[in-house]
Design a protein around this motif. Structure first.
Motif, PDB file in Angstrom:
ATOM      1  N   CYS A 100       0.988  -1.158  -0.151  1.00 21.26           N
ATOM      2  CA  CYS A 100       0.034  -0.058   0.132  1.00 21.26           C
ATOM      3  C   CYS A 100       0.857   1.428  -0.070  1.00 21.26           C
ATOM      4  CB  CYS A 100      -0.858  -0.060   1.279  1.00 21.26           C
ATOM      5  SG  CYS A 100      -1.906   1.287   1.242  1.00 21.26           S
ATOM      6  N   TYR A 101       0.700   2.305  -1.074  1.00 27.28           N
ATOM      7  CA  TYR A 101       1.617   3.565  -0.944  1.00 27.28           C
ATOM      8  C   TYR A 101       1.047   4.421   0.254  1.00 27.28           C
ATOM      9  CZ  TYR A 101       3.567   7.340  -2.630  1.00 27.28           C
ATOM     10  OH  TYR A 101       4.669   8.708  -2.777  1.00 27.28           O
ATOM     11  N   LEU A 143      11.927  -2.229 -13.563  1.00 25.38           N
ATOM     12  CA  LEU A 143      11.623  -0.705 -12.816  1.00 25.38           C
ATOM     13  C   LEU A 143      12.973   0.074 -13.057  1.00 25.38           C
ATOM     14  CD1 LEU A 143       9.916   1.828 -11.761  1.00 25.38           C
ATOM     15  CD2 LEU A 143      10.414   0.711  -9.676  1.00 25.38           C
ATOM     16  N   THR A 144      13.828  -1.010 -12.428  1.00 29.46           N
ATOM     17  CA  THR A 144      15.506  -0.091 -12.111  1.00 29.46           C
ATOM     18  C   THR A 144      15.939  -0.223 -13.553  1.00 29.46           C
ATOM     19  OG1 THR A 144      15.979  -2.186 -10.966  1.00 29.46           O
ATOM     20  CG2 THR A 144      15.185  -0.486  -9.595  1.00 29.46           C
ATOM     21  N   GLY A 145      15.840  -0.947 -14.491  1.00 29.59           N
ATOM     22  CA  GLY A 145      16.609  -1.117 -15.723  1.00 29.59           C
ATOM     23  C   GLY A 145      17.947  -1.966 -15.508  1.00 29.59           C
ATOM     24  N   ASP A 190      -1.992   2.938  -7.654  1.00 33.77           N
ATOM     25  CA  ASP A 190      -1.399   1.651  -8.351  1.00 33.77           C
ATOM     26  C   ASP A 190       0.029   1.412  -7.900  1.00 33.77           C
ATOM     27  OD1 ASP A 190      -0.096   2.526 -10.488  1.00 33.77           O
ATOM     28  OD2 ASP A 190      -1.937   2.545 -11.561  1.00 33.77           O
ATOM     29  N   ARG A 191       0.382   0.240  -7.821  1.00 36.69           N
ATOM     30  CA  ARG A 191       1.861  -0.245  -7.597  1.00 36.69           C
ATOM     31  C   ARG A 191       2.822   0.499  -8.416  1.00 36.69           C
ATOM     32  NH1 ARG A 191       1.193  -5.037  -6.874  1.00 36.69           N
ATOM     33  NH2 ARG A 191       2.131  -5.932  -8.774  1.00 36.69           N
ATOM     34  N   ALA A 192       2.454   0.440  -9.540  1.00 33.77           N
ATOM     35  CA  ALA A 192       3.422   0.913 -10.679  1.00 33.77           C
ATOM     36  C   ALA A 192       3.887   2.274 -10.614  1.00 33.77           C
ATOM     37  CB  ALA A 192       2.733   0.874 -12.275  1.00 33.77           C
ATOM     38  N   GLU A 193       2.737   3.230 -10.248  1.00 30.89           N
ATOM     39  CA  GLU A 193       2.786   4.530  -9.842  1.00 30.89           C
ATOM     40  C   GLU A 193       3.723   5.105  -8.577  1.00 30.89           C
ATOM     41  OE1 GLU A 193       0.120   8.622  -8.981  1.00 30.89           O
ATOM     42  OE2 GLU A 193      -0.941   6.788  -9.563  1.00 30.89           O
ATOM     43  N   LYS A 198       7.536   4.099  -8.932  1.00 28.05           N
ATOM     44  CA  LYS A 198       8.139   5.156  -9.467  1.00 28.05           C
ATOM     45  C   LYS A 198       8.718   6.243  -8.698  1.00 28.05           C
ATOM     46  CE  LYS A 198       6.438   4.541 -13.997  1.00 28.05           C
ATOM     47  NZ  LYS A 198       5.581   4.743 -15.357  1.00 28.05           N
ATOM     48  N   ILE A 199       7.600   6.460  -7.625  1.00 27.60           N
ATOM     49  CA  ILE A 199       7.720   7.845  -6.790  1.00 27.60           C
ATOM     50  C   ILE A 199       8.837   6.986  -5.670  1.00 27.60           C
ATOM     51  CG2 ILE A 199       6.974   9.195  -5.246  1.00 27.60           C
ATOM     52  CD1 ILE A 199       4.345   8.878  -6.572  1.00 27.60           C
ATOM     53  N   THR A 200       8.767   5.954  -5.381  1.00 23.00           N
ATOM     54  CA  THR A 200       9.644   5.440  -4.407  1.00 23.00           C
ATOM     55  C   THR A 200      11.020   5.124  -4.835  1.00 23.00           C
ATOM     56  OG1 THR A 200       7.817   4.219  -3.481  1.00 23.00           O
ATOM     57  CG2 THR A 200      10.120   3.572  -2.770  1.00 23.00           C
ATOM     58  N   TYR A 201      11.353   4.554  -6.106  1.00 18.95           N
ATOM     59  CA  TYR A 201      12.371   4.201  -6.676  1.00 18.95           C
ATOM     60  C   TYR A 201      13.338   5.749  -6.960  1.00 18.95           C
ATOM     61  CZ  TYR A 201      15.982   3.272 -10.334  1.00 18.95           C
ATOM     62  OH  TYR A 201      17.025   3.113 -11.098  1.00 18.95           O
ATOM     63  N   ASN A 202      12.331   6.890  -7.263  1.00 22.83           N
ATOM     64  CA  ASN A 202      13.171   7.938  -7.374  1.00 22.83           C
ATOM     65  C   ASN A 202      13.712   8.681  -6.083  1.00 22.83           C
ATOM     66  OD1 ASN A 202      12.944   8.300 -10.177  1.00 22.83           O
ATOM     67  ND2 ASN A 202      10.783   9.168 -10.150  1.00 22.83           N
ATOM     68  N   TYR A 203      12.884   8.279  -4.953  1.00 27.16           N
ATOM     69  CA  TYR A 203      13.393   8.853  -3.799  1.00 27.16           C
ATOM     70  C   TYR A 203      14.574   7.955  -3.476  1.00 27.16           C
ATOM     71  CZ  TYR A 203      13.892   8.776   1.345  1.00 27.16           C
ATOM     72  OH  TYR A 203      14.465   9.098   2.665  1.00 27.16           O
ATOM     73  N   PHE A 204      14.904   6.554  -3.837  1.00 27.65           N
ATOM     74  CA  PHE A 204      16.015   5.874  -3.350  1.00 27.65           C
ATOM     75  C   PHE A 204      16.959   6.340  -4.217  1.00 27.65           C
ATOM     76  CE2 PHE A 204      12.889   2.586  -1.532  1.00 27.65           C
ATOM     77  CZ  PHE A 204      13.388   2.862  -0.048  1.00 27.65           C
ATOM     78  N   LYS A 205      16.836   6.517  -5.452  1.00 26.54           N
ATOM     79  CA  LYS A 205      17.901   6.793  -6.438  1.00 26.54           C
ATOM     80  C   LYS A 205      18.703   8.184  -5.958  1.00 26.54           C
ATOM     81  CE  LYS A 205      16.139   7.417 -10.444  1.00 26.54           C
ATOM     82  NZ  LYS A 205      16.034   7.511 -11.842  1.00 26.54           N
ATOM     83  N   ASN A 206      17.979   9.042  -5.134  1.00 24.29           N
ATOM     84  CA  ASN A 206      18.659  10.212  -4.777  1.00 24.29           C
ATOM     85  C   ASN A 206      19.428  10.165  -3.500  1.00 24.29           C
ATOM     86  OD1 ASN A 206      17.942  12.048  -6.918  1.00 24.29           O
ATOM     87  ND2 ASN A 206      15.907  12.003  -6.435  1.00 24.29           N
ATOM     88  N   LEU A 207      19.500   9.059  -2.903  1.00 19.39           N
ATOM     89  CA  LEU A 207      20.349   8.725  -1.458  1.00 19.39           C
ATOM     90  C   LEU A 207      21.716   8.999  -1.764  1.00 19.39           C
ATOM     91  CD1 LEU A 207      18.408   5.747  -0.042  1.00 19.39           C
ATOM     92  CD2 LEU A 207      18.254   8.105   0.473  1.00 19.39           C
TER      93      LEU A 207
END
Length: 328
Positions: A215-216, A256-258, A294-297, A300-309
């Motif tokens: 759950c988001y 998602l992460t490619g 939905d999980r896809a949306e 994406k937001i969560t991945y962008n957060y982790f990418k900026n760590l």
């Protein structure tokens, strides 16, 4: 202006709840002792006149000046890495901490909502899990310190409601994700994200057929907000009923992460739940609530957060501790 105390305010869910109640016009008192929380989660609220922070351990006597309308009790280690490292503190925050806060709520005539969890169902024999299911929990297993802390928390809360007439609410939270999760907290999403971003293979335990429902965080906060303001005193499941196997989810993360990592398999941890899916019929009926993101949306937001760590956060040695518990 209504005043609300939020314990665990520097944690993942506590910080998002602090944001929501400030936005809704409440005077928010955040409380945390940083045993698992992080000041950076609430640093943006530092200069907000409607937010006050108190560094305090809820297992010790709690004193709040003036009136208090609501209490949200979200102080607790919530990941396997945490509660396996600090099992006694986990039990104490669910028992002594909850007792202290219920006493405060009684003294202030405040309504109190406690954060329970799907872990009260243990490794469920009923699927999906409904609120009237009593659970299948190993009280003396490694996960018992968390599961039983939450089950006791529910019991003492209902005792205060029945014996003292205290206004109480109980939310049973299913797997929730989003920005501000700790990369090293041992749960499946930050574990997979960390492995992908570090170029490591993704670790799945057992054959990966065990399921989770994610759950988001914005949806979770909305459900909690509605429950607090409702008239219902018994537990309510708040989670996303869309179920997915851990193996399929690992494949989603790779896409998602490619990245081109492989999935590797290790032995299943003790008492790892094989199924996790909330029945949210009650939440729909009582609160008019169901998840919207939905999980896809959300991913994406969560991945962008982790990418900026920072690299220090990404490669912290603690990230690799207790890896056998990442599929909570």
């Amino acid at each position: 202006m209504k005043k609300i105390l939020i314990t665990g305010a520097a944690g993942f869910l506590g910080s998002h709840l602090s944001d929501r109640f400030v936005k809704e016009g409440y005077k928010v008192i955040g409380m945390d002792n940083f045993i698992t929380g992080d000041m950076k989660n609430i640093s943006h609220l530092k200069n907000n006149p409607n937010f006050e922070f108190i560094n305090h351990d809820v297992t010790e006597y709690i004193k709040i000046e003036g009136d208090l309308d609501y209490i949200l009790h979200f102080a607790s280690p919530a990941s396997p890495i945490d509660y396996l490292k600090i099992p006694i503190q986990t039990l104490k925050v669910g028992s002594l901490g909850t007792h202290n806060l219920l006493g405060l709520a009684k003294a202030k005539k405040a309504r109190m909502l406690i954060a329970s969890t799907s872990e009260v169902y243990g490794d469920p024999l009923v699927h999906p899990q409904t609120e009237d299911y009593y659970g299948n929990v190993n009280t003396i297993g490694p996960r018992g310190v968390y599961d039983e802390a939450k089950r006791f928390q529910e019991s003492i809360t209902m005792a205060y409601h029945r014996f003292h007439g205290l206004e109480t609410r109980i939310v049973r939270i299913f797997n929730t994700y989003g920005p501000r999760m700790r990369l090293n907290d041992g749960r499946v999403i930050p574990a997979f994200m960390g492995q992908a971003l570090r170029g490591e293979d993704l670790t799945v335990f057992g054959d990966g057929s065990q399921t989770r429902s994610f759950c988001y965080v914005d949806d979770q906060v909305e459900g909690i907000y509605r429950l607090l303001l409702s008239d219902y005193v018994e537990p309510v499941n708040i989670g996303n009923p869309h179920e997915i196997s851990i193996k399929d989810f690992a494949e989603e993360i790779i896409k998602l992460t490619g990245t081109n990592q492989k999935i590797i398999y290790k032995d299943l941890p003790v008492n790892d739940p094989m199924q996790r899916q909330p029945d949210i019929t009650l939440a729909k009926k009582l609160l008019g609530w169901e998840p919207k993101v939905d999980r896809a949306e959300g991913m994406k937001i969560t991945y962008n957060y982790f990418k900026n760590l920072t690299e220090d956060e990404l490669y912290k040695s603690e990230h690799k501790d207790f890896t056998s518990y990442i599929n909570k």
